[in-house]
Write a protein that holds these residues in place. Sequence first.
Motif, PDB file in Angstrom:
ATOM      1  N   ILE A 124       0.472  -1.402   0.215  1.00  0.00           N
ATOM      2  CA  ILE A 124      -0.719  -0.343   0.096  1.00  0.00           C
ATOM      3  C   ILE A 124       0.771   0.830   0.254  1.00  0.00           C
ATOM      4  O   ILE A 124       1.738   1.371   0.852  1.00  0.00           O
ATOM      5  CB  ILE A 124      -0.459  -0.168   1.515  1.00  0.00           C
ATOM      6  N   TYR A 125       0.884   2.046  -0.920  1.00  0.00           N
ATOM      7  CA  TYR A 125       1.192   3.556  -0.787  1.00  0.00           C
ATOM      8  C   TYR A 125       1.046   4.675  -0.105  1.00  0.00           C
ATOM      9  O   TYR A 125      -0.032   4.758   0.174  1.00  0.00           O
ATOM     10  CB  TYR A 125       1.358   4.536  -1.812  1.00  0.00           C
ATOM     11  N   ARG A 126       2.417   4.856   0.931  1.00  0.00           N
ATOM     12  CA  ARG A 126       2.173   5.758   1.963  1.00  0.00           C
ATOM     13  C   ARG A 126       2.015   6.885   1.975  1.00  0.00           C
ATOM     14  O   ARG A 126       3.688   7.697   1.040  1.00  0.00           O
ATOM     15  CB  ARG A 126       2.815   5.153   3.309  1.00  0.00           C
ATOM     16  N   GLU A 127       2.141   8.438   1.860  1.00  0.00           N
ATOM     17  CA  GLU A 127       2.468   9.844   1.987  1.00  0.00           C
ATOM     18  C   GLU A 127       3.121   9.403   3.034  1.00  0.00           C
ATOM     19  O   GLU A 127       3.625   9.599   3.695  1.00  0.00           O
ATOM     20  CB  GLU A 127       1.114  10.327   1.719  1.00  0.00           C
ATOM     21  N   GLU A 128       4.553  10.365   2.254  1.00  0.00           N
ATOM     22  CA  GLU A 128       5.947  10.557   3.787  1.00  0.00           C
ATOM     23  C   GLU A 128       6.311  12.091   3.688  1.00  0.00           C
ATOM     24  O   GLU A 128       7.570  12.395   2.376  1.00  0.00           O
ATOM     25  CB  GLU A 128       6.295   9.646   3.604  1.00  0.00           C
ATOM     26  N   SER A 129       5.502  12.693   3.465  1.00  0.00           N
ATOM     27  CA  SER A 129       6.592  14.183   3.579  1.00  0.00           C
ATOM     28  C   SER A 129       7.487  14.479   4.423  1.00  0.00           C
ATOM     29  O   SER A 129       7.587  14.062   5.831  1.00  0.00           O
ATOM     30  CB  SER A 129       5.003  15.084   4.113  1.00  0.00           C
TER      31      SER A 129
END
Length: 257
Positions: A124-129
């Motif tokens: 699953i893609y996770r945003e990592e700002s």
Amino acid sequence: MGTWGPAIFSDDLACDIRNDFKELIGDGFDSEQATSALIKEHQDSINDRDESSVFWFALADTQWKTGRLIDIVLKKTLEIIEFGSDLERWKEDPKNLKKRKVAITKLKQQLLTEQPKEKRIPKIYREESIFNIGDIFSYKSKLEKKALFRVIGIHQDKGGRFSVCELLDWFEKELPIKNGLLSKGKIDTNKISKLKVRTFENEKKQFMLGEITTKYKPKDEWFELITTKSKPHQKDTGYSVIFWRNLDKLLINEFEK
């Protein structure tokens, strides 16, 4: 947890178990490891008279459908079905009790048949700002113009770490610099910090930037950290969501109109 019907997945907990199991598999866990992690995380639900069956039914169904049903989950689920403990909470609602019996019977029949071959479950893609509150960063659009965003908050959940931002009044190919020397001058962070805040479509004053799929993940080279010491104009309250895939179009509509 909320329950809205007698079906196996008409329950918030059941949906969470299904999603969490798939997420763990996507992250590289095998079925035994994922099961152990879920048991540890949801021990309170497992010990709850009403929620225990919800946990095991959802896990068993998800594992079977993905070709990963393990013996411990099968055994526990069949024990609950045979004992009839799940039906206790439905006795005061004869209509839904009947439907629940049907759902459980179907689940039992399914689990006792040969499960399908193991299905691939992608990570699953996770945003990592990488940005923090007070940061101003530039984003280079497809027009080669740079927009400026100030981070006013951070949102973090299972989907990752997201920057909540406000848009600054700048959309040019170059950033403002000191002394007017493009090749030698430094970026004028003071001028950037004093830029006015703009809105998207006259309503999006603050928004969370992010994505839900790797396909639209922005490239690192599109960003540049300008300063870490800017004071947000707004408090982090009631923000909307803007997907990276839509950002260029929104910028063009805002600045090129």
